[in-house]
Design an enzyme around this catalytic site. Sequence first.
Site, PDB file in Angstrom:
ATOM      1  N   ARG A 194       0.819  -1.216   0.000  1.00 18.37           N
ATOM      2  CA  ARG A 194       0.000   0.000   0.000  1.00 18.37           C
ATOM      3  C   ARG A 194       0.854   1.268   0.000  1.00 18.37           C
ATOM      4  O   ARG A 194       0.343   2.350  -0.251  1.00 18.37           O
ATOM      5  CB  ARG A 194      -0.939  -0.014   1.208  1.00 18.37           C
ATOM      6  CG  ARG A 194      -2.000  -1.107   1.084  1.00 18.37           C
ATOM      7  CD  ARG A 194      -2.939  -1.186   2.298  1.00 18.37           C
ATOM      8  NE  ARG A 194      -3.273   0.097   2.840  1.00 18.37           N
ATOM      9  CZ  ARG A 194      -3.193   0.442   4.134  1.00 18.37           C
ATOM     10  NH1 ARG A 194      -2.799  -0.447   5.022  1.00 18.37           N
ATOM     11  NH2 ARG A 194      -3.511   1.642   4.538  1.00 18.37           N
ATOM     12  N   ASN A 195       2.155   1.150   0.284  1.00 19.35           N
ATOM     13  CA  ASN A 195       3.024   2.327   0.276  1.00 19.35           C
ATOM     14  C   ASN A 195       3.127   2.844  -1.163  1.00 19.35           C
ATOM     15  O   ASN A 195       3.187   2.076  -2.112  1.00 19.35           O
ATOM     16  CB  ASN A 195       4.412   1.966   0.814  1.00 19.35           C
ATOM     17  CG  ASN A 195       5.264   3.190   1.057  1.00 19.35           C
ATOM     18  OD1 ASN A 195       5.700   3.842   0.123  1.00 19.35           O
ATOM     19  ND2 ASN A 195       5.510   3.494   2.316  1.00 19.35           N
ATOM     20  N   TYR A 196       3.181   4.151  -1.296  1.00 15.33           N
ATOM     21  CA  TYR A 196       3.182   4.786  -2.614  1.00 15.33           C
ATOM     22  C   TYR A 196       4.564   4.923  -3.244  1.00 15.33           C
ATOM     23  O   TYR A 196       4.666   5.340  -4.398  1.00 15.33           O
ATOM     24  CB  TYR A 196       2.567   6.194  -2.506  1.00 15.33           C
ATOM     25  CG  TYR A 196       1.087   6.194  -2.261  1.00 15.33           C
ATOM     26  CD1 TYR A 196       0.186   6.033  -3.313  1.00 15.33           C
ATOM     27  CD2 TYR A 196       0.581   6.369  -0.985  1.00 15.33           C
ATOM     28  CE1 TYR A 196      -1.181   6.043  -3.093  1.00 15.33           C
ATOM     29  CE2 TYR A 196      -0.787   6.380  -0.748  1.00 15.33           C
ATOM     30  CZ  TYR A 196      -1.663   6.215  -1.806  1.00 15.33           C
ATOM     31  OH  TYR A 196      -3.010   6.221  -1.598  1.00 15.33           O
ATOM     32  N   PHE A 197       5.638   4.610  -2.518  1.00 14.67           N
ATOM     33  CA  PHE A 197       6.967   4.929  -3.018  1.00 14.67           C
ATOM     34  C   PHE A 197       7.234   4.407  -4.420  1.00 14.67           C
ATOM     35  O   PHE A 197       7.646   5.161  -5.308  1.00 14.67           O
ATOM     36  CB  PHE A 197       8.073   4.439  -2.070  1.00 14.67           C
ATOM     37  CG  PHE A 197       9.438   4.717  -2.634  1.00 14.67           C
ATOM     38  CD1 PHE A 197       9.958   5.993  -2.610  1.00 14.67           C
ATOM     39  CD2 PHE A 197      10.177   3.711  -3.253  1.00 14.67           C
ATOM     40  CE1 PHE A 197      11.197   6.278  -3.173  1.00 14.67           C
ATOM     41  CE2 PHE A 197      11.415   3.980  -3.813  1.00 14.67           C
ATOM     42  CZ  PHE A 197      11.926   5.271  -3.768  1.00 14.67           C
TER      43      PHE A 197
END
Length: 174
Positions: free
Chosen positions: A39-42
């Site tokens: 779910r992290n956008y990086f």
Amino acid sequence: MTTVHSFEPVVDERSSVLVLGSMPGVPSLTASEYYGNPRNYFWRVLYGLHGLPVDDEYEARLAFALDHHVAMWDVLKSCTREGSLDANIRDEVVNDIPGLLRRYPNIRAIALNGTKSHDTFKRHFGATEEAARVVCLKLPSTSPVPTKTMRNLDDRLAAWRVIEPYLQNPVYRI
């Protein structure tokens, strides 16, 4: 409280932007991957800067980052923390960021991924000669936790575009 440790830096001589997080969260630590929380956008931000979809394979993502002059590390070497929230971090031990900048003189900008990374970096390294020779950019966290101004990928991608000039035509120093 659990003691957690960051990963080794991902960096090479081509790196011109160093992305500094605070400390990997539990999903990243469990996967042994930078930004391993799906779910992290990086990764979507990094690939999105180039108009590309994210590669499924972690090793390919690392190669993509390096090929596009992006290095990754964390401000903290270790800390105690329950869960993944930066607010729960205690007993901080910092990484040797000035040493890394000396070893990789082509790094010309530091992208500080979130407030905790920014504040910790500035407190420990803000007055160093190494920090003075690079541009330090305080960027919104790529964490999946929404804020007032960062609700989705488009918001984060727009904010992170400030690193683009530092990725263009890096001048290599040998």
